[in-house]
Design a protein around this motif. Structure first.
Motif, PDB file in Angstrom:
ATOM      1  N   TYR A  44      -2.386   7.653 -27.856  1.00  0.00           N
ATOM      2  CA  TYR A  44      -1.462   8.477 -28.630  1.00  0.00           C
ATOM      3  C   TYR A  44      -1.992   9.902 -28.716  1.00  0.00           C
ATOM      4  CZ  TYR A  44       0.365   3.949 -30.139  1.00  0.00           C
ATOM      5  OH  TYR A  44       0.886   2.686 -30.171  1.00  0.00           O
ATOM      6  N   THR A 205      19.992   2.512 -20.592  1.00  0.00           N
ATOM      7  CA  THR A 205      20.927   3.612 -20.761  1.00  0.00           C
ATOM      8  C   THR A 205      21.866   3.667 -19.553  1.00  0.00           C
ATOM      9  OG1 THR A 205      19.484   5.203 -19.650  1.00  0.00           O
ATOM     10  CG2 THR A 205      19.192   4.927 -22.043  1.00  0.00           C
ATOM     11  N   HIS A 229      15.051  -1.410 -23.124  1.00  0.00           N
ATOM     12  CA  HIS A 229      15.052  -1.238 -24.576  1.00  0.00           C
ATOM     13  C   HIS A 229      15.004  -2.609 -25.247  1.00  0.00           C
ATOM     14  CE1 HIS A 229      15.933   3.174 -24.818  1.00  0.00           C
ATOM     15  NE2 HIS A 229      16.224   2.920 -23.555  1.00  0.00           N
ATOM     16  N   VAL A 267      10.591   0.291 -24.105  1.00  0.00           N
ATOM     17  CA  VAL A 267      10.573   1.212 -25.233  1.00  0.00           C
ATOM     18  C   VAL A 267      10.185   0.453 -26.490  1.00  0.00           C
ATOM     19  CG1 VAL A 267      11.953   2.758 -26.668  1.00  0.00           C
ATOM     20  CG2 VAL A 267      12.306   2.706 -24.210  1.00  0.00           C
ATOM     21  N   TYR A 268       9.182   0.970 -27.175  1.00  0.00           N
ATOM     22  CA  TYR A 268       8.724   0.355 -28.413  1.00  0.00           C
ATOM     23  C   TYR A 268       8.410   1.469 -29.399  1.00  0.00           C
ATOM     24  CZ  TYR A 268       6.024  -2.615 -31.594  1.00  0.00           C
ATOM     25  OH  TYR A 268       5.556  -3.275 -32.685  1.00  0.00           O
ATOM     26  N   ARG A 269       9.034   1.397 -30.557  1.00  0.00           N
ATOM     27  CA  ARG A 269       8.860   2.440 -31.574  1.00  0.00           C
ATOM     28  C   ARG A 269       9.148   3.832 -31.003  1.00  0.00           C
ATOM     29  NH1 ARG A 269       3.278   0.251 -34.433  1.00  0.00           N
ATOM     30  NH2 ARG A 269       4.190  -1.634 -35.338  1.00  0.00           N
ATOM     31  N   LYS A 270      10.215   3.883 -30.229  1.00  0.00           N
ATOM     32  CA  LYS A 270      10.702   5.137 -29.656  1.00  0.00           C
ATOM     33  C   LYS A 270       9.704   5.776 -28.688  1.00  0.00           C
ATOM     34  CE  LYS A 270      13.696   6.191 -33.607  1.00  0.00           C
ATOM     35  NZ  LYS A 270      14.088   7.193 -34.629  1.00  0.00           N
ATOM     36  N   GLN A 271       8.800   4.976 -28.153  1.00  0.00           N
ATOM     37  CA  GLN A 271       7.843   5.469 -27.175  1.00  0.00           C
ATOM     38  C   GLN A 271       7.910   4.609 -25.914  1.00  0.00           C
ATOM     39  OE1 GLN A 271       3.986   5.466 -29.120  1.00  0.00           O
ATOM     40  NE2 GLN A 271       4.204   7.604 -29.703  1.00  0.00           N
ATOM     41  N   GLN A 272       7.728   5.246 -24.770  1.00  0.00           N
ATOM     42  CA  GLN A 272       7.697   4.509 -23.509  1.00  0.00           C
ATOM     43  C   GLN A 272       6.371   3.797 -23.359  1.00  0.00           C
ATOM     44  OE1 GLN A 272       8.957   6.650 -20.023  1.00  0.00           O
ATOM     45  NE2 GLN A 272       7.655   5.448 -18.660  1.00  0.00           N
ATOM     46  N   ARG A 273       6.430   2.502 -23.032  1.00  0.00           N
ATOM     47  CA  ARG A 273       5.227   1.698 -22.843  1.00  0.00           C
ATOM     48  C   ARG A 273       5.209   1.136 -21.419  1.00  0.00           C
ATOM     49  NH1 ARG A 273       3.147   0.358 -27.976  1.00  0.00           N
ATOM     50  NH2 ARG A 273       3.720   2.094 -29.329  1.00  0.00           N
ATOM     51  N   TYR A 318      20.306  -3.325 -27.561  1.00  0.00           N
ATOM     52  CA  TYR A 318      20.496  -1.927 -27.226  1.00  0.00           C
ATOM     53  C   TYR A 318      21.631  -1.858 -26.212  1.00  0.00           C
ATOM     54  CZ  TYR A 318      19.469   2.834 -25.795  1.00  0.00           C
ATOM     55  OH  TYR A 318      19.549   4.170 -25.524  1.00  0.00           O
TER      56      TYR A 318
END
Length: 321
Positions: A44, A205, A229, A267-273, A318
């Motif tokens: 992070y 998306t 998502h 996507v996890y917690r609005k972050q790309q993983r 999603y």
């Protein structure tokens, strides 16, 4: 050699912090609880120092390799292969002890995962100490392992690049041109691609949906990993079910894992993983606990064939309207 030793040691060492948090008790009260924290050892933004230091250490360790002869390089490769195995064992334990959303992690969760048997864990308290384990800690632990794995993979490439080609090559008699190496990728049996796309598309998306169908139909690589998502284990479980029912053919499990890793993220917690191959292997190539929240179900029909059904969910996914 000091950088090499330090790098390999640091890869296998986790520095837990003990932090105190005020937790609500009853309508008006508060209670101070001690919990573990590992956010400082992830990638992070606020942990960028850790990532930078580990990258620098890996680069210095690669320079140490230049002075080693063939046999010493082989020993190094054997050692780092052992570290790879520990990471693979971690992911199996991680998936086997995954809790559903909202469940409370037990205080001895890190012990239940056999973490002290795999790595050096500083500040890990005894099982009975009742130090709080929060979902954030488990997530940060997985992200820290992903970071370490990525640097280890790069380091392995540095080692193998220095190993000489087999000496037998020069003495072998002339033979026909060698066969081209074949890299497998998934092929879906008739009718499966369309069903899979209909199930998958709600998790992507519209922009990614346009690249998803060509990827599934013709293996056309997307311009960047397609963002799923949902949970990473849901995506891996879907491909595992298809593989085991022979609805997905044309590749080995390891090739499937590499293909998913290269073409998908989540996507996890609005972050790309990312989806590292070892993370995927712990789901697809092992007997880890099945996904508790699958997105599809492969069922055997009366005629012996298999077909794919979406899993009806009570919560909306999603889905792009």
């Amino acid at each position: 050699m000091k950088h090499l030793k330090k790098f390999l040691t640091r890869l296998q060492t986790f520095e837990l912090h003990l932090v105190e948090r005020k937790m609500p008790v009853g309508p008006f009260g508060q209670q101070v609880k001690t919990g573990y924290d590992l956010r400082h050892e992830t990638h992070y933004d606020e942990a960028a120092v850790f990532e930078s230091e580990l990258k620098l250490l890996s680069e210095m360790a690669a320079l140490d390799l230049l002075s080693l002869h063939h046999r010493q390089l082989q020993v190094v490769l054997e050692q780092i292969t052992g570290i790879e195995e520990r990471f693979r064992a971690f992911w199996v334990n991680f998936h086997n002890h995954t809790l559903d959303y909202g469940q409370v992690y037990p205080a001895g969760y890190l012990h239940q995962m056999n973490l002290p048997d795999l790595f050096v864990i500083h500040n890990l308290q005894p099982f009975y100490a009742h130090v709080e384990v929060r979902e954030e800690l488990v997530d940060d632990l997985s992200e820290s392992v992903k970071l370490r794995e990525s640097l280890l993979a790069k380091f392995i490439r540095s080692v193998t690049a220095l190993l000489p080609a087999p000496e037998e090559q020069d003495s072998l008699p002339l033979e026909p041109a060698p066969a081209r190496p074949v890299t497998g990728y998934p092929h879906f049996v008739d009718g499966v691609t369309e069903k899979l796309f209909e199930i998958f598309k709600g998790y992507f998306t519209p922009e990614d949906q346009e690249q998803l169908l060509p990827l599934l139909q013709e293996n056309q690589s997307p311009s960047s990993p397609l963002l799923f998502h949902g949970n990473g284990n849901q995506l891996a479980d879907a491909f595992k079910q298809l593989y085991e029912a022979n609805l997905l053919v044309g590749c080995l499990k390891g090739e499937l894992e590499a293909w998913i890793s290269a073409n998908f993220a989540y996507v996890y917690r609005k972050q790309q993983r990312t989806l590292p191959p070892n993370y995927l292997a712990a789901i697809i190539s092992s007997n880890a606990k099945p996904c508790q929240s699958p997105i599809l179900d492969v069922r055997k029909q009366p005629d012996g064939t298999y077909t794919v059904f979406p899993v009806v969910r009570t919560q909306k996914n999603y889905t792009i309207q």
